[in-house]
Design a protein around this motif. Structure first.
Motif, PDB file in Angstrom:
ATOM      1  N   SER A 169     -14.151   4.107 -11.178  1.00 55.53           N
ATOM      2  CA  SER A 169     -13.267   2.933 -11.117  1.00 55.53           C
ATOM      3  C   SER A 169     -11.989   3.241 -10.349  1.00 55.53           C
ATOM      4  O   SER A 169     -11.514   2.410  -9.566  1.00 55.53           O
ATOM      5  CB  SER A 169     -12.884   2.469 -12.514  1.00 55.53           C
ATOM      6  N   LEU A 170     -11.415   4.434 -10.568  1.00 58.94           N
ATOM      7  CA  LEU A 170     -10.194   4.792  -9.847  1.00 58.94           C
ATOM      8  C   LEU A 170     -10.482   4.977  -8.376  1.00 58.94           C
ATOM      9  O   LEU A 170      -9.718   4.598  -7.490  1.00 58.94           O
ATOM     10  CB  LEU A 170      -9.590   6.065 -10.436  1.00 58.94           C
ATOM     11  N   ARG A 171     -11.625   5.573  -8.116  1.00 56.50           N
ATOM     12  CA  ARG A 171     -12.061   5.839  -6.756  1.00 56.50           C
ATOM     13  C   ARG A 171     -12.219   4.527  -5.979  1.00 56.50           C
ATOM     14  O   ARG A 171     -11.837   4.423  -4.823  1.00 56.50           O
ATOM     15  CB  ARG A 171     -13.380   6.576  -6.889  1.00 56.50           C
ATOM     16  N   LEU A 172     -12.812   3.507  -6.664  1.00 56.58           N
ATOM     17  CA  LEU A 172     -13.029   2.219  -6.016  1.00 56.58           C
ATOM     18  C   LEU A 172     -11.814   1.310  -6.146  1.00 56.58           C
ATOM     19  O   LEU A 172     -11.859   0.143  -5.750  1.00 56.58           O
ATOM     20  CB  LEU A 172     -14.257   1.519  -6.613  1.00 56.58           C
ATOM     21  N   GLU A 173     -10.742   1.849  -6.751  1.00 57.48           N
ATOM     22  CA  GLU A 173      -9.482   1.120  -6.888  1.00 57.48           C
ATOM     23  C   GLU A 173      -9.636  -0.229  -7.563  1.00 57.48           C
ATOM     24  O   GLU A 173      -9.147  -1.251  -7.071  1.00 57.48           O
ATOM     25  CB  GLU A 173      -8.794   0.975  -5.517  1.00 57.48           C
ATOM     26  N   PHE A 174     -10.318  -0.258  -8.706  1.00 58.19           N
ATOM     27  CA  PHE A 174     -10.379  -1.474  -9.519  1.00 58.19           C
ATOM     28  C   PHE A 174      -9.041  -1.665 -10.221  1.00 58.19           C
ATOM     29  O   PHE A 174      -8.337  -0.700 -10.491  1.00 58.19           O
ATOM     30  CB  PHE A 174     -11.478  -1.363 -10.580  1.00 58.19           C
ATOM     31  N   ASP A 175      -8.719  -2.947 -10.571  1.00 61.39           N
ATOM     32  CA  ASP A 175      -7.454  -3.205 -11.267  1.00 61.39           C
ATOM     33  C   ASP A 175      -7.403  -2.526 -12.620  1.00 61.39           C
ATOM     34  O   ASP A 175      -6.386  -2.013 -13.029  1.00 61.39           O
ATOM     35  CB  ASP A 175      -7.257  -4.698 -11.601  1.00 61.39           C
ATOM     36  N   GLN A 176      -8.522  -2.676 -13.359  1.00 62.61           N
ATOM     37  CA  GLN A 176      -8.481  -2.240 -14.750  1.00 62.61           C
ATOM     38  C   GLN A 176      -9.623  -1.285 -15.067  1.00 62.61           C
ATOM     39  O   GLN A 176     -10.669  -1.707 -15.550  1.00 62.61           O
ATOM     40  CB  GLN A 176      -8.566  -3.453 -15.673  1.00 62.61           C
ATOM     41  N   PRO A 177      -9.412   0.015 -14.818  1.00 65.26           N
ATOM     42  CA  PRO A 177     -10.478   0.963 -15.131  1.00 65.26           C
ATOM     43  C   PRO A 177     -10.835   0.919 -16.613  1.00 65.26           C
ATOM     44  O   PRO A 177     -11.929   1.297 -16.997  1.00 65.26           O
ATOM     45  CB  PRO A 177      -9.858   2.317 -14.795  1.00 65.26           C
ATOM     46  N   ARG A 178      -9.903   0.409 -17.455  1.00 65.12           N
ATOM     47  CA  ARG A 178     -10.203   0.429 -18.883  1.00 65.12           C
ATOM     48  C   ARG A 178     -11.322  -0.530 -19.246  1.00 65.12           C
ATOM     49  O   ARG A 178     -11.961  -0.361 -20.276  1.00 65.12           O
ATOM     50  CB  ARG A 178      -8.955   0.140 -19.689  1.00 65.12           C
ATOM     51  N   ILE A 192      -5.084   1.080 -23.718  1.00 67.73           N
ATOM     52  CA  ILE A 192      -4.800   2.331 -23.042  1.00 67.73           C
ATOM     53  C   ILE A 192      -3.945   2.022 -21.813  1.00 67.73           C
ATOM     54  O   ILE A 192      -4.202   1.082 -21.073  1.00 67.73           O
ATOM     55  CB  ILE A 192      -6.111   3.042 -22.700  1.00 67.73           C
ATOM     56  N   GLY A 193      -2.841   2.833 -21.655  1.00 68.07           N
ATOM     57  CA  GLY A 193      -1.779   2.399 -20.763  1.00 68.07           C
ATOM     58  C   GLY A 193      -1.867   2.834 -19.328  1.00 68.07           C
ATOM     59  O   GLY A 193      -0.879   3.299 -18.770  1.00 68.07           O
ATOM     60  N   PHE A 194      -3.023   2.717 -18.688  1.00 62.28           N
ATOM     61  CA  PHE A 194      -2.984   2.970 -17.253  1.00 62.28           C
ATOM     62  C   PHE A 194      -3.923   2.020 -16.549  1.00 62.28           C
ATOM     63  O   PHE A 194      -4.971   1.676 -17.070  1.00 62.28           O
ATOM     64  CB  PHE A 194      -3.349   4.418 -16.930  1.00 62.28           C
ATOM     65  N   ASN A 195      -3.494   1.552 -15.404  1.00 65.42           N
ATOM     66  CA  ASN A 195      -4.421   0.847 -14.539  1.00 65.42           C
ATOM     67  C   ASN A 195      -4.655   1.761 -13.352  1.00 65.42           C
ATOM     68  O   ASN A 195      -5.237   2.820 -13.522  1.00 65.42           O
ATOM     69  CB  ASN A 195      -3.860  -0.507 -14.140  1.00 65.42           C
TER      70      ASN A 195
END
Lengths: 762, 66
Positions: A81-90, A551-554
């Motif tokens: 998810s981070l790799r594909l730069e999604f808004d909300q990996p959560r 969880i506090g990171f996007n």
């Protein structure tokens, strides 16, 4: 020099040496004595260590593996998810946490239905946003209707299909609600959520299928085996010493639970890759056959219990002897069969028993004293007929079960047995009013929270609505939602605390991917560990849902204490609201709902009696059991009210099957006989419509009349086997109706339309 | 091959189609191998299936982005 020591000193030395030797011997013995328990202790320790290790390997190791599988899938999901730069990996994380299950097959099935539910939820959100983006009241009203429909669907369907409806409901909250704030971004939000969920699903399925996969087939096979062994054990015990009514009932309830859990395993094995896919039809067949054999067994046991009270001793003794022969036939090596291979031997024994049954029966009948009356002979014949039926059904069931041994030798070969015949699916039978009320409950929960959102202009309203909808749809078909929601609440509190530490203590220290993972993993590990234990499964669910929602990171660190506190309050408030609604509209625990289930069971019997085309046996059986399973009474037999329901179930099963058998014979008998039978069936129907002592008497008289007409003395022509079947079935019905312990006899005090009869009675 | 196509006027990467096609292809091949009994010759069927999927998807992807 030493040789020349003075004599007295030599003597002293000698004495000392002797003493020393004695000491040495004594201490050696003492040491040996001490060492013996030590050695045996060491031995036991070693043994128990291996036992403990085996236990650990069997019970604890899979849990640990599971917890780390969840972590691995989560890490993978976050990374992608981070790799594909999604808004909300959560969202991907949440999906992993929700979808992960102990068994790989269940993960696949749950993912499949989650995908379907999500897609429908997203389509619904697009539609609603397109229609009512400016009108929040209309939007929320339509949303209420949608949530109501989804709750109803989740109550009607079983297993993971029910889950698809839950998803369709709450996807509307996570896509539709944020989209109302920025309608122009709706499409993007929808597509991103879908992608995030897809990533979560893929990670969960790939990890659970590749890393230490736990195959469905093992657990299914275990259930089938245990059920067969239990059943044979019960049969053997009851033949030897008889079983009490309460024990019998408890066993039958366990069997009902087994039938439905096997059905859920079967449903989950569709996407599984091992043998279970090949055996799906066979499992369904097994379930149907098991329902029949267990009902016949129950009927036969009740018959024996009744005969204990009011039958001739000789009749009872010779029936028990015959029964003992059947019990011997299901015995291998002085115990019940534990595997399919052993069952193959039992199949042969049962076949032999069935073939010799007529001879044995004749012999036993000859041994009966000539002084017996017709009624006593009929008692014997009825018992023998039910015993034969039990033996035949057990034979069929054992054959199907034993065939698993043959076909698992060649797992991938197509099953010849199932090529032609498709066994009927397990029927669904539900109460429309209960479903309607569940829908209403879901809708009202949403309306309350939405009202709160609108009137207070509270920024965490969306969060509250989301959690409220999740809880009010997810637990709608749990056997006791009140308890479930308390667990979920406890889990939510744990999740909030975890999220607090994770957000404001650990995540602040994270500066790259791996430290991020370290910061979030304690919560994931704890929540999934809680979720893996059946006792705390819902605590784990609550903890993981709330933890991962907060969880506090996007794409960057985004925890904000004010938002966090607002959201935490919103979660707890939403759970409280939906818990209150579950308490107010209580569909499973109330006296009212149990009375409705009992009523529905009685209506089934009435339908069996009156419908133009009678229900098939398997269908009637499955409907009755499904009603009870759904009501949750089978899981709470401790309570008196639930026992009433269960008693009605067995009463309905006994009489219903007999009526079906009688109606099948109608075309083969003379008009007079048919008329008498019709009358008896009508009287039984009215008895089940309005139970009472008078109705019992009327029905018993009608059955008695039919018995007289069917007796050879009446002189009506019919084939011998039809006469035999009619006589034994009618006699069985008659004795069931007059049973003092039957629920029919007690009914007027418990189930009256109002309290009138009760007050008359007192 | 175009890298994106319009689905109801929304631009969708062709790779998504490739993904779905590869999934179906894997499913078909899986049934075929199960029917042939080929999985008895494979050490780790689940990994084998994933690898088949990987091959199909990567092949289609290379064809789209050639």
């Amino acid at each position: 020099m030493n040789l020349w020591l003075p004599v007295n000193r030599r003597r002293a030395l000698l004495r000392m040496g002797w003493h020393l030797r004695v000491y040495a011997l004594a201490s050696a013995r003492r040491i040996a004595q001490l060492a013996k328990p030590l050695l045996s202790m060491a031995n036991t320790l070693g043994l128990s260590a291996t036992l403990g290790a085996r236990e650990w390997w069997r019970l604890d190791a899979p849990v640990i593996a599971y917890v780390f599988k969840v972590l691995l899938a989560s890490v993978l999901a976050v990374w992608i998810s981070l790799r594909l730069e999604f808004d909300q990996p959560r969202t991907a994380l949440l999906t992993v946490a929700i979808v992960m299950q102990f068994r790989s097959g269940m993960v696949l099935t749950k993912s499949y239905y989650r995908l379907i539910g999500t897609i429908f939820g997203i389509l619904a959100s697009f539609f609603l946003v397109a229609m009512f983006a400016q009108e929040r009241v209309l939007f929320l009203l339509c949303m209420t209707i949608w949530i109501g429909l989804c709750t109803a669907g989740s109550v009607i369907f079983r297993n993971h299909q029910s889950y698809a409806f839950v998803l369709a409901g709450y996807t509307l909250c996570i896509v539709g609600l944020p989209a109302t704030l920025t309608p122009e971004l709706t499409f993007n939000i929808g597509v991103t959520r879908l992608s995030e969920i897809l990533v979560g699903l893929l990670c969960a399925t790939v990890v659970s299928d590749l890393v230490f996969p736990q195959r469905m087939w093992n657990v299914t096979l275990q259930t089938v085996r245990r059920r067969y062994t239990d059943f044979c054990d019960l049969l053997r015990v009851s033949a030897r010493e008889g079983v009490a009514h309460a024990t019998l009932q408890a066993h039958m309830l366990r069997f009902i639970g087994d039938i439905f859990s096997l059905e859920s395993f079967r449903a989950s094995s569709g996407l599984e890759t091992d043998e279970s896919r090949g055996h799906r039809h066979r499992l369904r067949l097994l379930n149907n056959e098991f329902m029949e054999v267990s009902t016949t067994f129950h009927a036969f046991s009740r018959l024996l219990q009744r005969q204990q009270a009011n039958s001739h001793t000789e009749v009872r003794e010779s029936l028990l002897q015959l029964y003992q022969c059947l019990a011997d036939a299901v015995t291998v090596q002085h115990r019940s069969a534990h595997t399919e291979q052993e069952t193959l031997a039992i199949v042969q024994q049962l076949k032999a028993f069935r073939d010799d049954f007529d001879l044995r029966l004749q012999a036993a009948r000859h041994r009966l004293p000539a002084s017996l009356q017709t009624k006593d002979l009929l008692d014997f014949d009825t018992g023998a007929a039910y015993l034969l039926r039990l033996a035949e059904e057990l034979y069929v069931y054992s054959r199907t079960y034993g065939a698993l041994a043959k076909s698992s030798a060649t797992p991938s070969a197509p099953d010849p047995l199932q090529a032609g015949e498709l066994p009927a699916p397990l029927e669904m039978h539900f109460d429309p009013l209960a479903v309607g009320l569940a829908a209403l409950r879901g809708g009202i929960t949403l309306l309350i929270l939405a009202g709160l959102w609108i009137f207070t202009d509270w920024r965490s309203g969306i969060e509250a609505i989301t959690i409220g909808v999740i809880t009010s749809t997810l637990f709608a078909n749990s056997p006791s939602p009140n308890k479930t929601i308390r667990h979920f609440m406890a889990g939510a509190i744990i999740g909030t605390v975890l999220a607090y530490f994770s957000n404001f203590w650990w995540l602040t220290e994270a500066h790259d991917f791996w430290t991020l993972i370290i910061a979030i993993s304690p919560g994931i590990l704890l929540a999934s560990w809680l979720g893996s234990r059946p006792a705390s499964a819902f605590i784990g669910a609550g903890a993981s849902v709330v933890y991962l929602l907060h969880i506090g990171f996007n794409t960057v660190f985004s925890a904000n204490p004010v938002t966090f506190l607002n959201d935490a309050v919103a979660d707890l408030l939403a759970i409280l609201v939906s818990g209150t609604m579950y308490g107010l509209i209580d569909l499973s625990g109330s006296v009212w709902s149990r009375q409705r289930v009992s009523n529905a069971l009685r209506q089934l019997v009435v339908a069996v009696c009156r419908d133009a085309t009678p229900l098939r046996r398997a269908r009637f059986e499955a409907s009755a059991r499904d009603l009870v399973q759904r009501s949750g009474s089978a899981q709470r037999v401790g309570e008196v009210q639930d026992q009433e329901v269960v008693k009605w179930l067995f009463s309905a099963l006994e009489i219903g099957h007999a009526v079906i058998a009688l109606r099948e014979q109608l075309p083969h008998v003379s008009p007079e006989m048919a008329r008498a039978l019709q009358n008896a069936i009508q009287q039984i129907a009215s008895l089940y419509e309005a139970p009472g002592k008078a109705a019992i008497a009327r029905a018993a008289t009608a059955v008695d009349q039919a018995l007289t007409v069917a007796a050879p003395a009446a002189g009506y022509e019919m084939p011998t086997h039809v006469r035999h079947l009619l006589l034994t079935t009618l006699h069985f019905v008659h004795s069931t109706l007059l049973d003092e312990a039957s629920v029919l006899a007690f009914s007027p005090t418990v189930f009256t339309r109002s309290g009138q009869e009760l007050s008359h009675a007192t | 091959m175009p890298r994106e196509f319009a689905l109801l006027d929304a631009l969708v990467p062709t790779l998504l189609l490739a993904f779905i096609a590869a999934a179906f292809g894997t499913l078909l091949l899986d049934r075929l191998f199960a029917w042939l009994g080929a999985y008895r010759l494979v050490w780790y069927p689940a990994l084998f299936r994933l690898a088949i999927f990987g091959c199909l998807f990567a092949g289609l992807g290379l064809w789209i982005y050639q």
